[in-house]
Design a protein around this motif. Structure first.
Motif, short mmCIF file in Angstrom:
data_model
loop_
_atom_site.label_atom_id
_atom_site.label_comp_id
_atom_site.label_asym_id
_atom_site.label_seq_id
_atom_site.Cartn_x
_atom_site.Cartn_y
_atom_site.Cartn_z
N ALA A 292 -54.57 46.82 -11.37
CA ALA A 292 -54.31 45.43 -10.90
C ALA A 292 -53.30 44.57 -12.04
CB ALA A 292 -55.68 44.67 -10.83
N ALA A 293 -53.46 44.85 -13.28
CA ALA A 293 -52.94 43.99 -14.26
C ALA A 293 -51.27 44.73 -14.12
CB ALA A 293 -53.36 44.40 -15.62
N ALA A 294 -51.18 45.92 -13.80
CA ALA A 294 -49.88 46.41 -13.61
C ALA A 294 -49.22 45.93 -12.41
CB ALA A 294 -49.70 47.96 -13.52
N ALA A 295 -49.94 45.77 -11.19
CA ALA A 295 -49.52 45.19 -10.16
C ALA A 295 -49.30 43.68 -10.28
CB ALA A 295 -50.45 45.21 -9.05
N SER A 296 -50.13 43.04 -10.80
CA SER A 296 -49.73 41.53 -11.23
C SER A 296 -48.46 41.28 -12.07
CB SER A 296 -51.00 40.92 -11.81
OG SER A 296 -50.63 39.78 -12.19
N GLU A 297 -48.28 42.32 -12.92
CA GLU A 297 -47.16 42.19 -13.81
C GLU A 297 -45.91 42.35 -12.70
OE1 GLU A 297 -45.33 43.91 -17.99
OE2 GLU A 297 -47.33 44.59 -17.17
N ALA A 298 -46.06 43.40 -12.24
CA ALA A 298 -44.83 43.68 -11.43
C ALA A 298 -44.47 42.74 -10.44
CB ALA A 298 -45.10 45.09 -10.59
N GLN A 299 -45.42 42.12 -9.76
CA GLN A 299 -45.37 41.15 -8.84
C GLN A 299 -44.57 39.80 -9.63
OE1 GLN A 299 -48.69 39.81 -6.79
NE2 GLN A 299 -47.49 38.41 -5.40
#
Length: 338
Positions: A292-299
């Motif tokens: 989730a943190a990686a997805a949030s960072e990518a977003q």
């Protein structure tokens, strides 16, 4: 008897001969003569040889005790030297035996560590190595203490494995150590999966290091030698870790359940180095949080890129009217370039 007829000569015992000086001079001259004659003409060699031949047995007889004493001293010195050499050899043999034993232990330990490293690479969950310090003093339980605690990130409920398979589970956590309850403990239990038939069950600890597979139907397809592994459905143990092998199957007519005895594959009595794993549920939660943190960072990066692109388009649009006006002035009559 008239005095004139008496014999006034001394008796033969006290009769005086040549003087002592005369005898000394004679003997000296004779010695010198013999020495010169022997040196020049070898006159005394036959006599010397004969005398040596005659005295040889006497010399050998007199030298016998001396030779025996020398041989006895040499024998005693040789015995002392041999005993000292034997003591040194025994000491070296003892030292080499200790070194060889230590080398064998290091080799076995190295093999176990290699197997643990291979197991760590194959596992999908995080883990840290630990060493078994000692067994718990409780005679009614099967527990060991390892040298990793809360300071090292060990959590209660963490599974513990070695190169043979699952060893147990952390039940108490201290600052620098943790207590691991072995699978052979009476209060221990673990969900298992028969790798041959894919049948699920629950293994419990038993007496004298033997486990039991309880609540198994009497007509169940289970055989001696079947390998039981973790199913991965309990949220604690990763899947496909060896747990135990079936050692005995007893089917009785008066019971609807079979009595199945198991032997742990991890050999708890000889465990020395282990891996303390992160519980599967915590690992999955951590993995989900990381995803989730990686997805949030990518977003966030995508939004920042879109904002930068919009700003670039706005700047280009604002610069176009000025460029058109400048082009119009340059094309007007009498216009000139600045």
């Amino acid at each position: 008897m008239p005095l004139g007829t008496l014999d006034r000569r001394p008796p033969p015992l006290f009769r005086e001969g040549p003087s002592a000086l005369t005898k000394l001079a004679f003997c000296t001259a004779l010695a010198l003569f013999l020495m010169v004659a022997d040196a020049r003409f070898k006159l005394m060699d036959p006599a010397r040889s004969a005398l040596a031949l005659v005295l040889h047995p006497l010399q050998r007889t007199l030298l016998g005790p001396v030779d025996a004493w020398e041989q006895l001293r040499s024998y005693l010195r040789g015995m002392e030297a041999a005993q000292a050499a034997e003591d040194r050899a025994r000491q070296q043999l003892t030292e080499q035996a200790v070194v060889l034993n230590r080398a064998a232990q290091l080799q076995a330990e190295n093999q176990r560590l290699r197997q643990l490293l291979t197991l760590r690479e194959a596992l999908t969950v995080a883990g840290q190595s630990a060493e078994v310090l000692y067994e718990s003093g409780d005679a009614y339980s099967r527990r060991v203490v390892v040298d990793r605690g809360s300071k090292h990130g060990v959590q209660r409920g963490a599974p513990v494995v070695n190169e043979g398979g699952v060893l147990g589970q952390v039940t108490r956590v201290y600052t620098l150590s943790s207590e691991v309850t072995l699978l052979s403990d009476r209060d221990a239990s673990i969900p298992v999966l028969n790798t041959r038939t894919q049948q699920r069950g629950v293994a419990f600890g038993g007496e004298r290091g033997v486990m039991e597979l309880r609540f198994t139907p009497a007509d169940a397809d289970i055989q001696v030698g079947d390998l039981l592994a973790t199913s991965g459905m309990d949220g604690i143990y990763p899947s496909d870790l060896a747990v135990a092998r079936v050692s005995e199957v007893e089917r009785r007519g008066d019971s609807s359940f079979a009595r199945v005895r198991l032997l742990p594959t991890s050999r708890p009595d000889s465990a020395r180095h282990v891996l303390v794993l992160t519980p599967l549920a915590i690992h999955e939660a951590t993995k989900a949080e990381a995803a989730a943190a990686a997805a949030s960072e990518a977003q966030a990066r995508l939004h920042a890129r879109d904002r930068a692109r919009d700003k670039a388009r706005a700047a280009a649009t604002a610069a176009r009217p000025g460029a058109s006006a400048a082009a119009g002035k340059a094309s007007a009559p009498g216009g000139h370039k600045p």
